[in-house]
Design an enzyme around this catalytic site. Sequence first.
Site, short mmCIF file in Angstrom:
data_model
loop_
_atom_site.label_atom_id
_atom_site.label_comp_id
_atom_site.label_asym_id
_atom_site.label_seq_id
_atom_site.Cartn_x
_atom_site.Cartn_y
_atom_site.Cartn_z
N CYS A 413 0.86 -1.18 0.00
CA CYS A 413 0.00 0.00 0.00
C CYS A 413 0.90 1.23 0.00
CB CYS A 413 -0.92 -0.01 1.23
SG CYS A 413 -2.07 1.36 1.32
N ILE A 414 0.54 2.24 -0.77
CA ILE A 414 1.39 3.42 -0.90
C ILE A 414 0.51 4.66 -0.96
CG2 ILE A 414 1.48 3.12 -3.41
CD1 ILE A 414 4.33 4.29 -3.30
N LEU A 415 0.95 5.72 -0.28
CA LEU A 415 0.14 6.93 -0.19
C LEU A 415 1.03 8.14 0.02
CD1 LEU A 415 -2.64 8.45 0.33
CD2 LEU A 415 -2.23 7.97 2.74
N GLN A 421 0.96 16.47 -2.04
CA GLN A 421 0.81 15.94 -3.39
C GLN A 421 1.18 16.98 -4.45
OE1 GLN A 421 -3.17 14.39 -3.66
NE2 GLN A 421 -2.80 12.78 -2.17
N GLY A 424 6.10 15.86 -6.48
CA GLY A 424 7.09 14.88 -6.86
C GLY A 424 7.42 13.86 -5.80
N TYR A 425 6.76 13.92 -4.63
CA TYR A 425 7.09 12.97 -3.56
C TYR A 425 6.61 11.56 -3.88
CZ TYR A 425 8.27 17.05 -0.70
OH TYR A 425 8.86 18.19 -0.23
N ARG A 427 6.73 9.97 -6.72
CA ARG A 427 7.78 9.30 -7.49
C ARG A 427 8.94 8.90 -6.60
NH1 ARG A 427 12.53 10.45 -9.41
NH2 ARG A 427 13.27 9.45 -11.34
N GLU A 447 1.73 -4.53 -5.38
CA GLU A 447 0.64 -5.50 -5.26
C GLU A 447 -0.52 -5.08 -6.13
OE1 GLU A 447 -2.08 -7.47 -1.69
OE2 GLU A 447 -0.08 -6.67 -1.29
N SER A 451 -4.74 1.17 -8.17
CA SER A 451 -5.76 2.18 -8.44
C SER A 451 -5.40 2.91 -9.72
CB SER A 451 -5.85 3.16 -7.27
OG SER A 451 -4.67 3.93 -7.20
#
Length: 554
Positions: A413-415, A421, A424-425, A427, A447, A451
């Site tokens: 999971c990545i956020l 936002q 560039g964070y 990337r 995984e 989205s």
Amino acid sequence: MAPSTPSTPHRAGSEGGSPAPTVAAPGSYNLEDVIPGVKIFVRKPLPNGQEEQRKAEVLSTRPKPKPSAFAPPPPPDAPPTDPKDDTEYYVHYVEFNKRLDEWVGGSRLITDKEMEWPKPKDEDKKKREKVGKATPGSATPTKGTASPRPSGSLLKKAATKAASAVGKAHPLAKSTPKGKVPQKRKGKDQPGLDDEDEDGEGEDDNASVDADGDISMTGSQDGEGDVDADGEIDLSGPINPQAAPKVFSKKQEIEKLRTSGSMTQSHSEVSRVKNLDKLQMGKHEVETWYFSPYPIEYAHLPVLYICEFCLLYYPSFTQLKRHRTKCTLLHPPGNEIYRHDNISFFEIDGRRQRTWCRNLCLISKCFLDHKTLYYDVDPFMYYCMTIKDEYGCHLIGYFSKEKESPEGYNVACILTLPQYQRKGYGRVLIEFSYELSKVEGKLGSPEKPLSDLGLLGYRAYWQEKIVELLVNSDDEISLEEIALKTSITHGDIMHTCQALQMIKYYKGGHIIHLTDAVLEQHRKTMLKSRRSIDPKALKWKPPVFSRAQLAFGF
């Protein structure tokens, strides 16, 4: 068609009578007739001070909540409350992103325009039966359900087989005896090349604005397939093991993102309403997007105050201020494994820091619609990115990673938090996950399913790294060498090349063909000033867990 009456929707589907009208004429209904499921026009205030009328679907209703004891008193010059606002309606604006859903008072509903009644149940049943029919190359849905949910184990097996199937079945893997992939850098002066769609996907500059992955990018932690409200399986997670990933253009992806913007795992979750309006984290006040399972006592607060270091939540600023006098934490409670300039990464074990990680998941659930696990944090490691100033290390974003992933996933999971936002964070988070995979000596992949924003962000990263490697390589390079140098899996490389239409048939074999449009887009990308990971600043060894440490009690 005769004007409908308030009792019209209750006669829908009745036998022996005339079919109920689907639209109520202007002036033939009032606010008492507005029920969940109807579509009505709503006044939407705009940032420039004006307002527009948007068609919206009512998902839920409730009496206006009483002011909380922690809420500040209204100003003395506040206008009197409109009696129409005694009932609030949770609306979803048709053809707009789901994160814009909100509670509105009755005074914002427009009753002098037509209103669309909910569809009769028999029509919904026929639609579900139509969607539920099995089609070649798709998963067989359960009979009588609108949204088939494949089990997590089946999806994980399917994702593993899909990557291997693409590499085996695609002709590029067998184009040369030694596995070498010749590359052509000029697209217009090569004889015998297929000129189909010569410009590729790189000409739409507007389409690449969000391609840095700066907005939330997610993969389901529980490994279950995502199905939208119409019963269609998500585009980025192929369920059929023999089917290659579907290729969508950027315009199609961005349009799908603009109108949906969420991944729901069941039809009932579509009508789930968010329970928080705003979060206060440090100097940032952020509007929430989706439901998050905070205690019900905090559901109707105008603002939920969160300590940006320990992530504990409080209903009032006074309580947060009192807590800050006692809280000594100035960074995430883990080991700092990377520091370059003012950016740091901390590694946190979900088993050792359960409370902190659960609070982190509660925050992320406000911005990830399909995230379901927030309490079971033991099987995951959390890698949190922070920015440092004179007050401490402030959380920017994070990604979680399974301690032991049989499928080889390097991200669960990545956020990126909304206040950071489009800088560039996102990337940087993706690049850091692949740097860890390089240290481990493994190929990594996020995984599945991803989205829409996650797919755009990851595809932009894959494209940048693959094209950069091909441009800087003077000799022929194989698919295996690309994977080893970038730690990107073979399936992700093939999917990226197919999406950019970089695979061409030339002189009896398949080559990776860099079109002028792809090269021009890469040149523009390289001209941008952006953050990147310095591998020399990474001080990390892959953690090793014993058998007992991997026993999570289930």
